[in-house]
Design a protein around this motif. Structure first.
Motif, PDB file in Angstrom:
ATOM      1  N   TRP A 104       0.704  -1.364  -0.029  1.00  0.00           N
ATOM      2  CA  TRP A 104       0.000  -0.007   0.015  1.00  0.00           C
ATOM      3  C   TRP A 104       0.840   1.121  -0.102  1.00  0.00           C
ATOM      4  N   THR A 107       2.265   1.731  -3.353  1.00  0.00           N
ATOM      5  CA  THR A 107       1.195   1.838  -4.429  1.00  0.00           C
ATOM      6  C   THR A 107       0.528   3.458  -4.353  1.00  0.00           C
ATOM      7  N   PHE A 358      -8.215  -3.302  -5.497  1.00  0.00           N
ATOM      8  CA  PHE A 358      -7.914  -3.271  -3.965  1.00  0.00           C
ATOM      9  C   PHE A 358      -8.294  -4.875  -3.560  1.00  0.00           C
TER      10      PHE A 358
END
Length: 367
Positions: A104, A107, A358
């Motif tokens: 995360w 990204t 996601f």
């Protein structure tokens, strides 16, 4: 404090890598499209008066920005994949993950870049591209004769049936400019109140004024006399600019900031505004679509770093991005016809892509 500074520095570094890769691919695609477009325009315009290389090059240069709006999602997808793979190949992602940086965290900079590009593309790039396309059509007017509208992807030859104080008439135009209020290559057939043919008017240009068309360089062929020429000739009409625009103007020919006004005018006139509402919502949803492309690229890069098989996984990412793009085009068709609400048609592909990305990242990262 030091860890936060390192995290900020790493985020800035990743952002610059992603932005550079995306803009690089976007520029490369723009150059290729420009070269092919110039060659095609030169081929189509061979033998036409005024078809110089400088004029053709300027026409193509001014219309490339709007053509590139369709390429932007793929530039983001391929650029993000390129950046992720470059980071993986140099083991930078491996080192970052070994230092405790989660998927995360590396990204997030890519997502911010994608969303930022989407906002800039909608608020700044789109109005500029529409303006430049209008200038391109002005420069190209009359150059390609009957092939022009197909070649330049304008609204095409149009027919309008209208009524006025003098009676009904049928108007045919070879090209439209200024949102349909300016027409080129005019042929007009007029009828009297008894629905009998009255005259045929051929004109170089027609402009919509208050309840009338003002035609320039017109030749009138009447059933009661010899043909006559007029520098200016008027034909009455009850059509308003909004009605003409709704009938023939492409939504892509209207900039982002002007779309709300056009939608409001269409609704006040009692005309369907599906196409303009869809275009407006599609532009608003563009950051979400670009974010979905980023997440697809992230899914590919994470699987590559863990499983290998670069070619197969990259192909899967490209196919996923292509499917998402096809879904967005299908949504446009359904929304433009009024079958699906424009908000749903425009936002569904991007939201679906984001949720899918996601979900895959959560599965790969956390099991």
């Amino acid at each position: 404090m030091e860890r936060g500074l390192v995290g900020h520095t790493l985020a800035v570094y990743f952002s610059r890598r992603f932005l550079g890769a995306i803009l690089g691919l976007f520029a490369l695609a723009a150059i290729l499209i420009f070269l092919f477009d110039v060659l095609e325009l030169l081929r189509r315009s061979s033998g036409q008066d005024g078809a110089t290389l400088a004029r053709i090059g300027l026409i193509s240069l001014l219309r490339v920005p709007q053509l590139m709006e369709q390429v932007l999602p793929f530039a983001v997808l391929f650029g993000a994949i390129t950046a992720f793979l470059a980071l993986s190949r140099k083991l930078e992602l491996v080192v970052a993950r070994a230092a405790g940086v989660s998927v995360w965290q590396f990204t997030a900079p890519a997502l911010l870049v994608g969303i930022g590009l989407g906002v800039a593309a909608v608020t700044l790039y789109n109005p500029l591209a529409v303006f430049l396309r209008t200038q391109s059509d002005e420069i190209a007017s009359g150059l390609f004769s009957s092939e022009q509208n197909f070649l330049l992807q304008t609204t095409g030859e149009i027919w309008l049936r209208q009524d006025g104080t003098d009676g009904e008439s049928v108007l045919h135009a070879k090209q439209t400019l200024d949102g349909g209020t300016r027409l080129l290559g005019i042929t007009l057939f007029t009828f009297d109140r008894s629905a009998s043919f009255s005259e045929r008017v051929e004109a170089r240009e027609a402009r919509l004024e208050d309840k009338r068309w003002r035609m320039s360089d017109a030749t009138v062929y009447s059933t009661t006399g010899d043909p006559s020429t007029h520098a200016t000739y008027y034909v009455s009409t009850y059509l308003t600019p909004t009605e003409v625009r709704e009938s023939i103007a492409a939504p892509e020919s209207i900039g982002f900031w002007d779309l709300p006004r056009v939608i409001e005018l269409s609704q006040r006139a009692g005309l369907p505004a599906y196409r303009y509402s869809l275009q407006y919502q599609t532009l608003l949803a563009r950051p979400a679509l670009l974010a979905a492309m980023i997440l697809i690229a992230a899914c590919v890069s994470l699987r590559v770093s863990r499983m290998g098989g670069v070619g197969r996984l990259i192909l899967g990412g490209i196919l996923a991005g292509f499917v998402l793009y096809v879904l967005s085009e299908l949504g446009k068709d359904l929304g433009g016809a009024g079958i699906v609400p424009p908000v749903v048609a425009a936002w569904a592909p991007g939201v679906f892509g984001v949720l899918m990305g996601f979900t895959i990242l959560l599965h790969l990262e956390d099991g």
